[in-house]
Design a protein around this motif. Structure first.
Motif, PDB file in Angstrom:
ATOM      1  N   TYR A 349      -2.546  10.946   9.051  1.00 25.45           N
ATOM      2  CA  TYR A 349      -1.581  10.396   8.111  1.00 25.45           C
ATOM      3  C   TYR A 349      -1.953   8.967   7.722  1.00 25.45           C
ATOM      4  CZ  TYR A 349       2.755   8.456   6.302  1.00 25.45           C
ATOM      5  OH  TYR A 349       3.684   7.811   5.532  1.00 25.45           O
ATOM      6  N   ARG A 350      -2.405   8.172   8.707  1.00 24.79           N
ATOM      7  CA  ARG A 350      -2.776   6.789   8.420  1.00 24.79           C
ATOM      8  C   ARG A 350      -3.948   6.738   7.444  1.00 24.79           C
ATOM      9  NH1 ARG A 350      -6.393   3.200   9.954  1.00 24.79           N
ATOM     10  NH2 ARG A 350      -7.416   4.700  11.337  1.00 24.79           N
ATOM     11  N   ARG A 351      -4.952   7.614   7.641  1.00 23.15           N
ATOM     12  CA  ARG A 351      -6.098   7.630   6.743  1.00 23.15           C
ATOM     13  C   ARG A 351      -5.707   8.138   5.347  1.00 23.15           C
ATOM     14  NH1 ARG A 351     -11.109   9.880  10.522  1.00 23.15           N
ATOM     15  NH2 ARG A 351     -10.974   8.217  12.111  1.00 23.15           N
ATOM     16  N   SER A 352      -4.803   9.125   5.315  1.00 25.36           N
ATOM     17  CA  SER A 352      -4.340   9.619   4.019  1.00 25.36           C
ATOM     18  C   SER A 352      -3.614   8.525   3.251  1.00 25.36           C
ATOM     19  CB  SER A 352      -3.414  10.834   4.217  1.00 25.36           C
ATOM     20  OG  SER A 352      -2.879  11.265   2.990  1.00 25.36           O
ATOM     21  N   GLU A 353      -2.818   7.736   3.956  1.00 19.65           N
ATOM     22  CA  GLU A 353      -2.120   6.625   3.316  1.00 19.65           C
ATOM     23  C   GLU A 353      -3.106   5.597   2.774  1.00 19.65           C
ATOM     24  OE1 GLU A 353       1.278   4.356   2.135  1.00 19.65           O
ATOM     25  OE2 GLU A 353       1.016   6.452   2.784  1.00 19.65           O
ATOM     26  N   GLN A 354      -4.194   5.338   3.535  1.00 17.19           N
ATOM     27  CA  GLN A 354      -5.201   4.391   3.063  1.00 17.19           C
ATOM     28  C   GLN A 354      -5.909   4.912   1.807  1.00 17.19           C
ATOM     29  OE1 GLN A 354      -7.793   3.708   6.394  1.00 17.19           O
ATOM     30  NE2 GLN A 354      -6.432   2.178   7.359  1.00 17.19           N
ATOM     31  N   ARG A 355      -6.215   6.214   1.791  1.00 15.93           N
ATOM     32  CA  ARG A 355      -6.856   6.784   0.602  1.00 15.93           C
ATOM     33  C   ARG A 355      -5.954   6.666  -0.616  1.00 15.93           C
ATOM     34  NH1 ARG A 355      -8.574  10.749   4.389  1.00 15.93           N
ATOM     35  NH2 ARG A 355      -6.857  12.120   3.767  1.00 15.93           N
ATOM     36  N   PHE A 356      -4.638   6.923  -0.411  1.00 14.76           N
ATOM     37  CA  PHE A 356      -3.711   6.821  -1.532  1.00 14.76           C
ATOM     38  C   PHE A 356      -3.634   5.379  -2.044  1.00 14.76           C
ATOM     39  CE2 PHE A 356       0.639   5.925  -2.971  1.00 14.76           C
ATOM     40  CZ  PHE A 356       0.678   6.754  -4.084  1.00 14.76           C
ATOM     41  N   ARG A 357      -3.592   4.415  -1.106  1.00 15.68           N
ATOM     42  CA  ARG A 357      -3.510   3.014  -1.522  1.00 15.68           C
ATOM     43  C   ARG A 357      -4.772   2.607  -2.278  1.00 15.68           C
ATOM     44  NH1 ARG A 357       1.544   1.930  -1.896  1.00 15.68           N
ATOM     45  NH2 ARG A 357       2.706   2.589  -0.029  1.00 15.68           N
ATOM     46  N   SER A 358      -5.933   3.090  -1.822  1.00 13.39           N
ATOM     47  CA  SER A 358      -7.184   2.750  -2.506  1.00 13.39           C
ATOM     48  C   SER A 358      -7.218   3.346  -3.902  1.00 13.39           C
ATOM     49  CB  SER A 358      -8.375   3.256  -1.690  1.00 13.39           C
ATOM     50  OG  SER A 358      -8.424   2.621  -0.423  1.00 13.39           O
ATOM     51  N   SER A 359      -6.758   4.608  -4.037  1.00 13.36           N
ATOM     52  CA  SER A 359      -6.755   5.232  -5.361  1.00 13.36           C
ATOM     53  C   SER A 359      -5.779   4.534  -6.299  1.00 13.36           C
ATOM     54  CB  SER A 359      -6.393   6.718  -5.234  1.00 13.36           C
ATOM     55  OG  SER A 359      -5.061   6.872  -4.769  1.00 13.36           O
ATOM     56  N   MET A 360      -4.662   4.057  -5.779  1.00 13.84           N
ATOM     57  CA  MET A 360      -3.712   3.321  -6.609  1.00 13.84           C
ATOM     58  C   MET A 360      -4.290   1.966  -7.044  1.00 13.84           C
ATOM     59  SD  MET A 360      -0.626   4.711  -7.231  1.00 13.84           S
ATOM     60  CE  MET A 360       0.544   3.366  -7.278  1.00 13.84           C
ATOM     61  N   THR A 361      -4.959   1.276  -6.106  1.00 14.87           N
ATOM     62  CA  THR A 361      -5.415  -0.100  -6.385  1.00 14.87           C
ATOM     63  C   THR A 361      -6.616  -0.109  -7.319  1.00 14.87           C
ATOM     64  OG1 THR A 361      -4.599  -0.797  -4.221  1.00 14.87           O
ATOM     65  CG2 THR A 361      -6.188  -2.248  -5.325  1.00 14.87           C
ATOM     66  N   TYR A 362      -7.585   0.765  -7.085  1.00 13.85           N
ATOM     67  CA  TYR A 362      -8.858   0.686  -7.799  1.00 13.85           C
ATOM     68  C   TYR A 362      -8.988   1.690  -8.940  1.00 13.85           C
ATOM     69  CZ  TYR A 362      -9.890  -1.958  -3.604  1.00 13.85           C
ATOM     70  OH  TYR A 362      -9.845  -2.867  -2.581  1.00 13.85           O
ATOM     71  N   SER A 363      -7.951   2.443  -9.252  1.00 11.61           N
ATOM     72  CA  SER A 363      -8.017   3.418 -10.354  1.00 11.61           C
ATOM     73  C   SER A 363      -7.974   2.698 -11.696  1.00 11.61           C
ATOM     74  CB  SER A 363      -6.850   4.404 -10.266  1.00 11.61           C
ATOM     75  OG  SER A 363      -6.837   5.252 -11.390  1.00 11.61           O
ATOM     76  N   ALA A 364      -8.778   3.181 -12.666  1.00 13.03           N
ATOM     77  CA  ALA A 364      -8.751   2.617 -14.019  1.00 13.03           C
ATOM     78  C   ALA A 364      -7.582   3.151 -14.832  1.00 13.03           C
ATOM     79  CB  ALA A 364     -10.070   2.932 -14.731  1.00 13.03           C
ATOM     80  N   ILE A 365      -6.898   4.165 -14.336  1.00 11.25           N
ATOM     81  CA  ILE A 365      -5.730   4.750 -15.006  1.00 11.25           C
ATOM     82  C   ILE A 365      -4.481   4.152 -14.380  1.00 11.25           C
ATOM     83  CG2 ILE A 365      -4.468   6.878 -15.494  1.00 11.25           C
ATOM     84  CD1 ILE A 365      -7.105   8.362 -15.328  1.00 11.25           C
ATOM     85  N   GLY A 366      -3.539   3.778 -15.223  1.00  7.49           N
ATOM     86  CA  GLY A 366      -2.304   3.206 -14.725  1.00  7.49           C
ATOM     87  C   GLY A 366      -1.472   4.233 -13.992  1.00  7.49           C
ATOM     88  N   LYS A 367      -0.938   3.851 -12.822  1.00 12.36           N
ATOM     89  CA  LYS A 367      -0.133   4.744 -12.000  1.00 12.36           C
ATOM     90  C   LYS A 367       1.095   4.006 -11.513  1.00 12.36           C
ATOM     91  CE  LYS A 367      -4.071   7.441 -10.306  1.00 12.36           C
ATOM     92  NZ  LYS A 367      -4.784   7.934  -9.115  1.00 12.36           N
ATOM     93  N   ALA A 368       2.201   4.788 -11.372  1.00 10.49           N
ATOM     94  CA  ALA A 368       3.445   4.195 -10.882  1.00 10.49           C
ATOM     95  C   ALA A 368       4.250   5.258 -10.172  1.00 10.49           C
ATOM     96  CB  ALA A 368       4.255   3.592 -12.018  1.00 10.49           C
ATOM     97  N   LEU A 369       4.905   4.892  -9.062  1.00 12.76           N
ATOM     98  CA  LEU A 369       5.834   5.757  -8.352  1.00 12.76           C
ATOM     99  C   LEU A 369       7.237   5.464  -8.855  1.00 12.76           C
ATOM    100  CD1 LEU A 369       4.439   5.500  -4.706  1.00 12.76           C
ATOM    101  CD2 LEU A 369       4.248   7.447  -6.267  1.00 12.76           C
ATOM    102  N   LEU A 370       8.005   6.550  -9.174  1.00 11.14           N
ATOM    103  CA  LEU A 370       9.341   6.398  -9.741  1.00 11.14           C
ATOM    104  C   LEU A 370      10.369   6.933  -8.779  1.00 11.14           C
ATOM    105  CD1 LEU A 370       8.636   7.655 -13.390  1.00 11.14           C
ATOM    106  CD2 LEU A 370       8.402   5.329 -12.467  1.00 11.14           C
ATOM    107  N   ASP A 371      11.585   6.302  -8.810  1.00 12.78           N
ATOM    108  CA  ASP A 371      12.677   6.823  -8.000  1.00 12.78           C
ATOM    109  C   ASP A 371      13.509   7.797  -8.828  1.00 12.78           C
ATOM    110  OD1 ASP A 371      14.144   5.290  -9.741  1.00 12.78           O
ATOM    111  OD2 ASP A 371      14.704   3.755  -8.263  1.00 12.78           O
ATOM    112  N   SER A 372      14.616   8.264  -8.256  1.00  9.79           N
ATOM    113  CA  SER A 372      15.443   9.278  -8.913  1.00  9.79           C
ATOM    114  C   SER A 372      16.086   8.768 -10.203  1.00  9.79           C
ATOM    115  CB  SER A 372      16.531   9.771  -7.956  1.00  9.79           C
ATOM    116  OG  SER A 372      17.327   8.675  -7.504  1.00  9.79           O
ATOM    117  N   GLU A 373      16.196   7.434 -10.394  1.00 11.62           N
ATOM    118  CA  GLU A 373      16.785   6.881 -11.613  1.00 11.62           C
ATOM    119  C   GLU A 373      15.728   6.463 -12.625  1.00 11.62           C
ATOM    120  OE1 GLU A 373      19.311   3.717 -10.461  1.00 11.62           O
ATOM    121  OE2 GLU A 373      20.783   4.998  -9.443  1.00 11.62           O
TER     122      GLU A 373
END
Length: 730
Positions: A349-373
């Motif tokens: 789980y810790r490594r999966s979280e690191q991969r997700f953070r790296s993909s969010m930080t270094y991706s050339a495509i804009g990404k955002a996590l949204l809440d229910s509102e």
């Protein structure tokens, strides 16, 4: 190397495995064995009762089938009594015709025949024999011989096999089995079944009394006075059982006893089986007799096959008990392994979280996590660059606020796939900059337990791509306009050419008529003043004028083919071809040639144009086979790949050289001399234009002196509107 595990004694001393666990494991083993044995015993008893119930239900069904089959025999015999109701007594031929119409053997294999047993007193026997002999039926030999008060001889028995003919004349009153059943039927007025006769190989007889037409006697005395005889149906009990049950025997044992004859055996499939699991008896009352049916089930393995499964269940239960005993010993080791797996999953789980953070930080495509509102919980730097803002300022803002007002609610024309991923293009709002296009991809995701995250959105700036697509679409519209303009110009040119051809053809007719008229007047008035050469010149002038007129007609025909609108309908090409051949024969009655037309050929098209097409092709074949002694013309079709049909017209006439095939379909092109074969060279050009107007294609194959074949397709080939009987060879 891992650390060594403490042994069992150390774990017990430390409280990880209490000493009572050994006793608990033994109690689990003993209790599970007792439960398995009790469950197996009660399940076996229940299965035996269920198998016995199925066996008894099966025997009841078999008994019912035997009874129903006998009822069919009664219905057959009742039909014979109806024949006596319509006449005093049918003749043997009438009886044979009636029985033959019933097809007894195919329907009832066990039935030996259907006959009639007469009821004759001693003073009527001689009259019956005289009547039999005078009617041409031969000698009625009633046997056994001797004087008796009454006789019951078999008079008819059909079908007339060797066995059935041999018993005609037999007095059934002199047979123990027949006498009992005949007398019972006479006294009761109902159908009666005989007992099994000794040495008769299981043959039984069904008797139904027949009275004088119209009589319905109610007493035994009245029945005897009105008695004519009995309709008689012998059948084989073994075949009766086989025909009634078919494949329902299986491994079942069956015996039938006649209770009224001291339990006399009527039928036995096999003797009593001591290995049978169940035995059962049933009784049947059948036409004055009582049968006892004894059934033996197959052995246990067949009668109750589920018992084998219960034995397997017992073995499985014992194995499960031992397995449960072993589980108690393995619980401690399982706990250790569970801890190892938990630590490994935590690291994954810790490594999966690191991969997700790296993909969010270094991706050339804009990404955002949204809440229910719809608020931004987390965004990557690429999204900040696209919208022209910092990542910190984006957190907490609604995602819709990044785009033009109302763009989401009014223009939601995106696409959603089966996984719930939604893609849509929206107008991005950037302060101090021109509007830009953004490709949005919404995917449902879930955050940690207790964390309000419902989706992930990816934002890609596609402004330049959209502008390039708009430029391509504008260029396509310009090209389409140019193509439409060129098409109109070409259509106008074709119309002007057709009008010119029609005008020229029409204007040429007046001078041609003048030439033809004046040359005819010269011949009629000044024929004697001209020498033979002058008259020959005038004849050539008239012939050339006539030829010119035919060419003008051909030009007009070509122009009309392009102007007339197609009237599509279902056309029977086989019948149309036969009509064309009939017209050719009428115009040239001296010709002898074979014409073959394949039946059932049809297409959808303009009937007049298709008639023109067949007229030209068959007319050409008729013309170019003129020099053949055994001329032949054939019209047919072959199937091509892709459900396409190709029609053809074949002949064995003069043919043509294949190198000149391209000239065939050009107007006014000829491959033969006018003196050899007349024509103006426009027929095949018309054929090609008709085929192409219908969306088809045409080709030709030929050899000089061996004939030619013309192939053409009509895309809408199918069944004719009203199919006629198959067309015979013309």
């Amino acid at each position: 190397m891992g650390t060594p595990e403490p042994d069992t004694s150390e774990r017990a001393a430390s409280g990880l495995m209490p000493r009572g666990s050994y006793l608990l494991a033994l109690l689990v083993l003993a209790g599970s064995l007792i439960l398995v044995l009790l469950a197996w015993y009660y399940a076996r008893e229940r299965e035996l009762r269920a198998a016995q119930a199925r066996f008894e239900a099966h025997t009841a069904e078999i008994a019912d089938r035997l009874d129903q089959r006998l009822a069919y025999y009664e219905l057959v015999a009742r039909g014979g009594t109806a024949l006596f109701a319509s006449m005093a007594r049918p003749t043997p031929q009438q009886w044979a015709d009636y029985v033959g119409s019933m097809s007894l053997h195919p329907r009832f294999p066990a039935v030996k025949g259907l006959g009639f047993v007469g009821y004759v007193s001693s003073n009527r026997l001689d009259d019956l024999q005289i009547e039999w002999r005078e009617s041409g039926y031969g000698q009625l030999n009633v046997r056994p011989h001797g004087m008796r008060a009454r006789y019951a001889p078999i008079l008819y028995l059909e079908p007339r096999t060797v066995e059935n003919v041999a018993v005609v004349g037999l007095d059934l009153f002199e047979t123990p089995a027949g006498k009992e059943a005949l007398q019972s039927a006479l006294e009761t007025g109902t159908a009666r079944l005989s007992s099994p006769a000794s040495g008769d190989d299981g043959a039984l007889m069904l008797f139904i009394p027949v009275y004088r037409a119209g009589d319905r006697p109610r007493t035994a005395a009245a029945r005897e006075l009105s008695m004519q005889g009995w309709v008689y149906l012998p059948f084989d009990i073994g075949r009766h059982v086989d025909a009634s049950l078919g494949s329902e025997y299986g491994e079942l044992g069956l015996r039938i006893f006649d209770v009224g004859q001291g339990d006399r055996l009527v039928f036995a499939r096999k003797a009593a089986d001591p290995d049978a699991l169940f035995h059962h008896q049933a009784t049947l009352d059948v036409y004055g007799r009582r049968w006892r049916l004894e059934f033996d089930s197959p052995p246990e393995a067949v009668a109750a096959p589920r018992l084998k499964g219960l034995e397997n269940m017992l073995a499985l239960g014992l194995f499960a008990s031992l397995l449960m005993y072993g589980i108690a010993w393995s619980l401690a080791r399982t706990e250790d392994r569970a801890n190892v797996i938990a630590r490994r999953m935590t690291e994954d789980y810790r490594r999966s979280e690191q991969r997700f953070r790296s993909s969010m930080t270094y991706s050339a495509i804009g990404k955002a996590l949204l809440d229910s509102e719809g608020r931004i919980v987390e965004a990557n730097p690429a999204l900040g660059r696209i919208v022209g803002s910092t990542v910190e300022s984006l957190v907490g803002r609604t995602f819709e606020s990044l785009f033009e007002e109302g763009d989401f609610s009014q223009h939601d024309d995106g696409v959603t796939d089966a996984d719930g991923v939604h893609r849509v293009t929206r107008h991005l709002r950037r302060e101090g900059d021109l509007p830009r296009q953004a490709q949005l991809t919404f995917a449902p995701v879930h955050g940690k337990v207790g964390q309000d995250i419902t989706g992930l959105v990816q934002v890609e700036d596609v402004t330049e791509r959209v502008r390039a697509q708009a430029r391509v679409q504008a260029l396509n519209r310009t090209l389409e306009a140019r193509v439409a303009m060129r098409t109109r110009e070409l259509s106008q040119a074709n119309q002007e050419l057709e009008a010119f051809a029609y005008s020229v053809s029409h204007d040429l007719r007046a001078p041609l008529r003048s030439i033809d008229g004046f040359s005819r007047v010269l011949i009629e008035r000044y024929e004697h003043q001209l020498d033979e050469g002058g008259r020959d010149y005038l004849r050539r002038v008239r012939k050339a004028a006539m030829r010119m007129g035919e060419l003008i007609d051909a030009i007009l025909q070509i122009s009309r083919l392009g102007r007339a609108a197609l009237q599509r309908e279902s056309v029977d090409l086989s019948r149309m071809a036969l009509e064309v051949v009939d017209e050719l024969r009428a115009g040239d009655p001296g010709r002898e040639l074979a014409v073959r037309v394949m039946p059932g050929l049809a297409a959808v098209g303009d009937a007049a144009l298709l008639r023109n097409l067949l007229g030209n092709l068959l007319g050409n074949a008729w013309k170019f086979t003129r020099g053949r002694e055994q001329a032949m013309i054939e019209f047919g079709a072959v199937d091509l790949p892709g459900d396409e049909t190709e029609f053809y017209v074949r002949d064995n006439g003069a043919g043509f050289a294949q190198v000149y095939v391209d000239k065939l379909f050009r107007p006014f092109q000829r491959l033969h001399q006018q003196e050899e074969f007349s024509g103006h060279g426009i027929g095949l050009a018309s054929v090609r234009r008709i085929v192409e107007r219908h969306g088809g294609r045409i080709r030709a194959e030929g050899r000089e002196g061996e004939g030619a074949v013309f192939y053409f397709t009509l895309p809408e080939a199918g069944e004719p509107a009203a199919m006629q009987s198959p067309a015979p060879p013309a």
